[in-house]
Design an enzyme around this catalytic site. Structure first.
Site, PDB file in Angstrom:
ATOM      1  N   ASP A 192      57.814  50.602  38.175  1.00 38.44           N
ATOM      2  CA  ASP A 192      57.628  49.221  38.637  1.00 38.44           C
ATOM      3  C   ASP A 192      58.775  48.318  38.179  1.00 38.44           C
ATOM      4  O   ASP A 192      59.387  48.556  37.145  1.00 38.44           O
ATOM      5  CB  ASP A 192      56.284  48.697  38.103  1.00 38.44           C
ATOM      6  CG  ASP A 192      55.822  47.454  38.853  1.00 38.44           C
ATOM      7  OD1 ASP A 192      56.367  47.159  39.928  1.00 38.44           O
ATOM      8  OD2 ASP A 192      54.905  46.775  38.346  1.00 38.44           O
ATOM      9  N   ASN A 228      50.834  49.024  49.105  1.00 38.98           N
ATOM     10  CA  ASN A 228      52.186  48.508  49.336  1.00 38.98           C
ATOM     11  C   ASN A 228      52.482  48.202  50.809  1.00 38.98           C
ATOM     12  O   ASN A 228      53.482  47.541  51.120  1.00 38.98           O
ATOM     13  CB  ASN A 228      53.250  49.459  48.765  1.00 38.98           C
ATOM     14  CG  ASN A 228      53.327  49.439  47.247  1.00 38.98           C
ATOM     15  OD1 ASN A 228      53.612  50.456  46.609  1.00 38.98           O
ATOM     16  ND2 ASN A 228      53.080  48.288  46.642  1.00 38.98           N
TER      17      ASN A 228
HETATM   18  C1  IPE Z   1      52.482  49.992  41.750  1.00 38.52           C
HETATM   19  O1  IPE Z   1      53.311  48.881  41.698  1.00 38.52           O
HETATM   20  C2  IPE Z   1      52.922  50.937  42.826  1.00 38.52           C
HETATM   21  C3  IPE Z   1      54.214  51.593  42.630  1.00 38.52           C
HETATM   22  C4  IPE Z   1      54.958  51.528  41.572  1.00 38.52           C
HETATM   23  C5  IPE Z   1      54.646  52.402  43.734  1.00 38.52           C
HETATM   24  P1  IPE Z   1      52.955  47.510  42.442  1.00 38.52           P
HETATM   25  O2  IPE Z   1      54.036  46.568  42.115  1.00 38.52           O
HETATM   26  O3  IPE Z   1      52.686  47.770  43.870  1.00 38.52           O
HETATM   27  O4  IPE Z   1      51.582  47.095  41.742  1.00 38.52           O
HETATM   28  P2  IPE Z   1      50.929  45.658  41.581  1.00 38.52           P
HETATM   29  O5  IPE Z   1      50.929  45.022  42.923  1.00 38.52           O
HETATM   30  O6  IPE Z   1      51.772  44.899  40.611  1.00 38.52           O
HETATM   31  O7  IPE Z   1      49.567  45.940  41.035  1.00 38.52           O
HETATM   32  C1  IPE Z   2      58.089  49.128  42.307  1.00 39.37           C
HETATM   33  O1  IPE Z   2      58.820  47.949  42.211  1.00 39.37           O
HETATM   34  C2  IPE Z   2      58.392  49.891  43.566  1.00 39.37           C
HETATM   35  C3  IPE Z   2      57.330  49.825  44.586  1.00 39.37           C
HETATM   36  C4  IPE Z   2      56.141  49.331  44.418  1.00 39.37           C
HETATM   37  C5  IPE Z   2      57.655  50.366  45.899  1.00 39.37           C
HETATM   38  P1  IPE Z   2      58.282  46.583  42.834  1.00 39.37           P
HETATM   39  O2  IPE Z   2      58.822  46.442  44.203  1.00 39.37           O
HETATM   40  O3  IPE Z   2      56.816  46.488  42.721  1.00 39.37           O
HETATM   41  O4  IPE Z   2      58.983  45.526  41.884  1.00 39.37           O
HETATM   42  P2  IPE Z   2      58.360  44.169  41.360  1.00 39.37           P
HETATM   43  O5  IPE Z   2      57.071  44.493  40.686  1.00 39.37           O
HETATM   44  O6  IPE Z   2      58.161  43.303  42.572  1.00 39.37           O
HETATM   45  O7  IPE Z   2      59.389  43.645  40.427  1.00 39.37           O
HETATM   46 MG    MG Z   3      55.602  45.748  41.285  1.00 38.42          MG
END
Ligand code: IPE
Ligand code: IPE
Ligand code: MG
Length: 241
Positions: free
Chosen positions: A19, A67
């Site tokens: 993340d 997502n």
């Molecule tokens: C969790 O991260 C999913 C992945 C790392 C693929 P998100 O960024 O989607 O999770 P939330 O929305 O903060 O819970």
């Molecule tokens: C994790 O990084 C990757 C996916 C969920 C695809 P994020 O895209 O959630 O990054 P933040 O949480 O917005 O920084």
């Molecule tokens: Mg995230």
């Protein structure tokens, strides 16, 4: 240099919620996809550090069932990135002896991506050095729901006896049926939640939440977390001897 892990506690499976790509890019005044590209480039070093750390299974969360709520630009950019990742990484993965598997529901994914995923699984199925599992369109609740559906079908067809269903039956129907449960789940970026990742499998996992954003995660950080795991007391509901 990585500190070799003696792995007394037998940590064979580590799962990572990768993340923070978006924030990493935003901090640099760049579009979110720039962060996802940097994040994808970090994976190789982590996978290749597993043998030295005594880790046989690595599972990474790349795209959740939630997502899809992101903008169309980000979602299609991520799908394109997954395809490019498979193209680019196939040779290095084979050279490193990595067996790749995908978990998650493939039904909603583009056919061209699913084809590449199947191909990579096939090309690497003889490898035994590291088992890399990539979760794409994966959600723990969705996985349990799909498992329940398959179990119900087996009951209907007479292949499964309802009276015999127990805690050992359910994992056989999960996407992860060939994997051991993760001993450790790491989440980067400072969020202390599991966001629907490996719900059943992580019932007794240790969790490590670190502030580092995924594109800044290194084998060195990984190694220090894995080594710290040795100091944890895992009781599994019992008492320490
Ligand atoms: C969790 O991260 C999913 C992945 C790392 C693929 P998100 O960024 O989607 O999770 P939330 O929305 O903060 O819970
Ligand atoms: C994790 O990084 C990757 C996916 C969920 C695809 P994020 O895209 O959630 O990054 P933040 O949480 O917005 O920084
Ligand atoms: Mg995230």
């Amino acid at each position: 240099m990585l500190v070799p892990n003696t792995n007394d506690k037998n940590l064979e499976h580590v799962a990572i919620i990768m993340d923070g790509n978006g924030r990493w890019a935003e901090n640099k005044g760049r579009p979110r996809l720039f962060g996802h590209q940097a994040g994808a480039r970090r994976v190789r070093e982590i996978v290749e550090s597993c043998p030295d750390l005594g880790i046989k299974y690595l599972t990474i969360f790349a795209f959740s069932t939630e997502n899809w709520k992101r903008t169309q630009i980000e979602v299609s950019g991520l799908m394109k990135l997954f395809k490019r990742y498979i193209y680019k990484e196939t040779k290095p993965l084979i050279d490193a002896g990595v067996r790749v598997r995908f978990i998650g529901d493939r039904v909603r994914l583009e056919e061209s991506l699913v084809k590449l995923m199947d191909q990579l699984e096939n090309l690497t199925k003889g490898n035994t050095e590291v088992n890399l599992t990539i979760a794409i369109n994966y959600g723990g609740r969705d996985e349990v729901a799909r498992a329940a559906k398959r179990m119900a079908r087996d009951v209907q067809s007479g292949d499964l006896n309802v009276e015999k269903i127990n805690e050992e039956t359910i994992p056989r129907y999960l996407d992860t049926h060939v994997l051991p449960d993760p001993g450790l789940v790491i989440r980067t970026s400072g969020e202390a939640r599991i966001s629907n990742f490996l719900l059943w499998q992580s019932a007794y996992s240790e969790y490590e939440f670190i502030d580092t954003l995924w594109p800044d995660f290194t084998a060195e950080i990984f190694s220090s977390i894995v080594n710290e795991f040795e100091n944890r007391e895992r009781r599994f509901g019992g008492i320490l001897k």
